[in-house]
Design a protein around this motif. Structure first.
Motif, PDB file in Angstrom:
ATOM      1  N   THR A  12       0.843  -1.195   0.000  1.00 40.89           N
ATOM      2  CA  THR A  12       0.000   0.000   0.000  1.00 40.89           C
ATOM      3  C   THR A  12       0.875   1.241   0.000  1.00 40.89           C
ATOM      4  O   THR A  12       1.860   1.322   0.741  1.00 40.89           O
ATOM      5  CB  THR A  12      -0.916   0.019   1.238  1.00 40.89           C
ATOM      6  N   VAL A  13       0.514   2.203  -0.831  1.00 35.90           N
ATOM      7  CA  VAL A  13       1.287   3.432  -0.933  1.00 35.90           C
ATOM      8  C   VAL A  13       0.337   4.610  -1.117  1.00 35.90           C
ATOM      9  O   VAL A  13      -0.740   4.472  -1.716  1.00 35.90           O
ATOM     10  CB  VAL A  13       2.275   3.346  -2.119  1.00 35.90           C
ATOM     11  N   GLY A  14       0.717   5.752  -0.591  1.00 38.05           N
ATOM     12  CA  GLY A  14      -0.110   6.943  -0.759  1.00 38.05           C
ATOM     13  C   GLY A  14       0.069   7.532  -2.145  1.00 38.05           C
ATOM     14  O   GLY A  14       1.158   7.476  -2.716  1.00 38.05           O
ATOM     15  N   ILE A  15      -0.990   8.098  -2.700  1.00 30.16           N
ATOM     16  CA  ILE A  15      -0.876   8.687  -4.033  1.00 30.16           C
ATOM     17  C   ILE A  15      -0.023   9.955  -3.957  1.00 30.16           C
ATOM     18  O   ILE A  15       0.060  10.611  -2.920  1.00 30.16           O
ATOM     19  CB  ILE A  15      -2.260   9.014  -4.632  1.00 30.16           C
ATOM     20  N   GLY A  16       0.604  10.303  -5.043  1.00 31.12           N
ATOM     21  CA  GLY A  16       1.482  11.455  -5.069  1.00 31.12           C
ATOM     22  C   GLY A  16       0.733  12.764  -5.272  1.00 31.12           C
ATOM     23  O   GLY A  16      -0.459  12.784  -5.615  1.00 31.12           O
ATOM     24  N   ILE A  17       1.450  13.865  -5.061  1.00 30.71           N
ATOM     25  CA  ILE A  17       0.847  15.196  -5.211  1.00 30.71           C
ATOM     26  C   ILE A  17       0.353  15.411  -6.639  1.00 30.71           C
ATOM     27  O   ILE A  17      -0.699  16.012  -6.867  1.00 30.71           O
ATOM     28  CB  ILE A  17       1.870  16.279  -4.826  1.00 30.71           C
ATOM     29  N   LYS A  18       1.109  14.910  -7.618  1.00 32.23           N
ATOM     30  CA  LYS A  18       0.707  15.093  -9.012  1.00 32.23           C
ATOM     31  C   LYS A  18      -0.665  14.481  -9.272  1.00 32.23           C
ATOM     32  O   LYS A  18      -1.520  15.096  -9.921  1.00 32.23           O
ATOM     33  CB  LYS A  18       1.750  14.460  -9.938  1.00 32.23           C
ATOM     34  N   ASP A  19      -0.885  13.270  -8.760  1.00 32.52           N
ATOM     35  CA  ASP A  19      -2.184  12.623  -8.960  1.00 32.52           C
ATOM     36  C   ASP A  19      -3.285  13.339  -8.181  1.00 32.52           C
ATOM     37  O   ASP A  19      -4.439  13.405  -8.633  1.00 32.52           O
ATOM     38  CB  ASP A  19      -2.115  11.156  -8.527  1.00 32.52           C
ATOM     39  N   MET A  20      -2.939  13.887  -7.019  1.00 33.91           N
ATOM     40  CA  MET A  20      -3.938  14.625  -6.239  1.00 33.91           C
ATOM     41  C   MET A  20      -4.413  15.853  -7.010  1.00 33.91           C
ATOM     42  O   MET A  20      -5.612  16.157  -7.041  1.00 33.91           O
ATOM     43  CB  MET A  20      -3.344  15.038  -4.886  1.00 33.91           C
ATOM     44  N   VAL A  21      -3.470  16.560  -7.639  1.00 35.16           N
ATOM     45  CA  VAL A  21      -3.829  17.754  -8.411  1.00 35.16           C
ATOM     46  C   VAL A  21      -4.563  17.372  -9.687  1.00 35.16           C
ATOM     47  O   VAL A  21      -5.581  17.968 -10.054  1.00 35.16           O
ATOM     48  CB  VAL A  21      -2.562  18.572  -8.742  1.00 35.16           C
ATOM     49  N   ARG A  22      -4.035  16.366 -10.368  1.00 33.00           N
ATOM     50  CA  ARG A  22      -4.607  15.962 -11.654  1.00 33.00           C
ATOM     51  C   ARG A  22      -6.040  15.471 -11.507  1.00 33.00           C
ATOM     52  O   ARG A  22      -6.898  15.759 -12.348  1.00 33.00           O
ATOM     53  CB  ARG A  22      -3.738  14.867 -12.275  1.00 33.00           C
ATOM     54  N   HIS A  23      -6.316  14.725 -10.440  1.00 30.33           N
ATOM     55  CA  HIS A  23      -7.645  14.131 -10.269  1.00 30.33           C
ATOM     56  C   HIS A  23      -8.489  14.859  -9.218  1.00 30.33           C
ATOM     57  O   HIS A  23      -9.589  14.402  -8.895  1.00 30.33           O
ATOM     58  CB  HIS A  23      -7.505  12.652  -9.896  1.00 30.33           C
ATOM     59  N   ASP A  24      -7.946  15.977  -8.694  1.00 35.05           N
ATOM     60  CA  ASP A  24      -8.680  16.776  -7.708  1.00 35.05           C
ATOM     61  C   ASP A  24      -9.205  15.889  -6.579  1.00 35.05           C
ATOM     62  O   ASP A  24     -10.411  15.823  -6.304  1.00 35.05           O
ATOM     63  CB  ASP A  24      -9.845  17.512  -8.388  1.00 35.05           C
ATOM     64  N   THR A  25      -8.271  15.202  -5.932  1.00 35.44           N
ATOM     65  CA  THR A  25      -8.659  14.267  -4.880  1.00 35.44           C
ATOM     66  C   THR A  25      -7.838  14.507  -3.629  1.00 35.44           C
ATOM     67  O   THR A  25      -6.802  15.192  -3.662  1.00 35.44           O
ATOM     68  CB  THR A  25      -8.468  12.813  -5.359  1.00 35.44           C
ATOM     69  N   ASP A  26      -8.295  13.974  -2.529  1.00 36.07           N
ATOM     70  CA  ASP A  26      -7.553  14.060  -1.277  1.00 36.07           C
ATOM     71  C   ASP A  26      -6.453  12.999  -1.256  1.00 36.07           C
ATOM     72  O   ASP A  26      -6.403  12.111  -2.113  1.00 36.07           O
ATOM     73  CB  ASP A  26      -8.498  13.832  -0.091  1.00 36.07           C
ATOM     74  N   PHE A  27      -5.598  13.120  -0.260  1.00 39.69           N
ATOM     75  CA  PHE A  27      -4.548  12.117  -0.100  1.00 39.69           C
ATOM     76  C   PHE A  27      -5.183  10.810   0.372  1.00 39.69           C
ATOM     77  O   PHE A  27      -5.807  10.754   1.430  1.00 39.69           O
ATOM     78  CB  PHE A  27      -3.512  12.584   0.922  1.00 39.69           C
ATOM     79  N   VAL A  28      -5.025   9.780  -0.432  1.00 41.20           N
ATOM     80  CA  VAL A  28      -5.550   8.464  -0.079  1.00 41.20           C
ATOM     81  C   VAL A  28      -4.485   7.416  -0.390  1.00 41.20           C
ATOM     82  O   VAL A  28      -3.508   7.685  -1.093  1.00 41.20           O
ATOM     83  CB  VAL A  28      -6.838   8.130  -0.873  1.00 41.20           C
ATOM     84  N   SER A  29      -4.689   6.253   0.139  1.00 39.99           N
ATOM     85  CA  SER A  29      -3.766   5.154  -0.125  1.00 39.99           C
ATOM     86  C   SER A  29      -4.344   4.251  -1.201  1.00 39.99           C
ATOM     87  O   SER A  29      -5.561   4.165  -1.377  1.00 39.99           O
ATOM     88  CB  SER A  29      -3.521   4.345   1.157  1.00 39.99           C
TER      89      SER A  29
END
Length: 226
Positions: A12-29
């Protein structure tokens, strides 16, 4: 130590900042699944291949180990990678023991590679010429004794090899001086053994034939030479 070619690692790994910005999502695993193969990338040439004993977590294991030296050119890297891809095409494999490593090197020798790659790997006589030149330039495999007794020019060395059926040029020696001599890397074919025996009988009595061949019995050398 006991990995298999199809073994997978799930983590399990947390998503990166790039994916958070690209998909407009919160930090999730998220769960990630990858093959756990951990095989060598062939960016250097393996030498001194052996099985090493390793103690880990209270247990003793044996695993493939080797040292490495730089590749001579890009073509050698391409040859290794092409061979490795072909070796794994039908059945995925892991290299964990000397026996498994030898299975791969034997595959490289079977000429199952594309013509341009197999041609690069060279014939047994090409490899013998390479090894003889390196031994001569590095004063090994008996040449240290030869050169301590008399001077041998590059042209005389080339002429000696040619006299025994192995063409050689000054440029072969120029290339050889940049690399160390690696013992037991010439193939033990009848032609190779015959050339080595002729070279020893006619020109360099001090030549150590065994330094070139992979564990060839002296009686075999004598039978072929005869």
């Amino acid at each position: 130590f006991n990995r298999t070619p199809d073994q997978k690692l799930v983590y399990t790994v947390g998503i990166g900042i790039k994916d958070m910005v690209r998909h407009d999502t919160d930090f999730v695993s998220r769960s990630v699944e990858k093959y756990l193969r951990m095989e060598f990338d062939w960016k250097r040439r393996p030498i001194d291949v052996r099985d090493e004993q390793v103690d880990f977590a209270g247990k003793t294991y044996r695993h493939l180990s080797f040292d490495t030296v730089p590749l001579e050119e890009v073509g050698e890297f391409d040859a290794y990678r092409e061979a490795w891809d072909g070796f794994n095409k039908k059945t995925k494999r892991c290299l964990r023991t000397v026996s498994e490593f030898e299975g791969f090197t034997e595959y490289m020798e079977t000429k199952k590679l594309p013509p341009d790659i197999s041609a690069y790997m060279g014939t047994p006589t090409k490899r013998l010429r390479r090894d003889l030149c390196r031994a001569f330039k590095n004063r090994e495999a008996g040449f240290e004794s030869v050169l301590s007794k008399r001077r041998v020019t590059h042209q005389e060395f080339c002429d000696a090899l040619s006299d025994c059926g192995l063409g050689c040029k000054i440029t072969d020696l120029d290339n050889a001086k940049r690399y160390p001599f690696e013992p037991h890397h010439s193939a033990a074919t009848d032609e190779v053994i015959t050339i080595l025996q002729k070279l020893k009988d006619r020109h360099f009595p001090e030549l150590d034939i065994g330094a070139f061949l992979p564990e060839v019995d002296d009686t075999v050398v004598e039978q072929v030479a005869a």
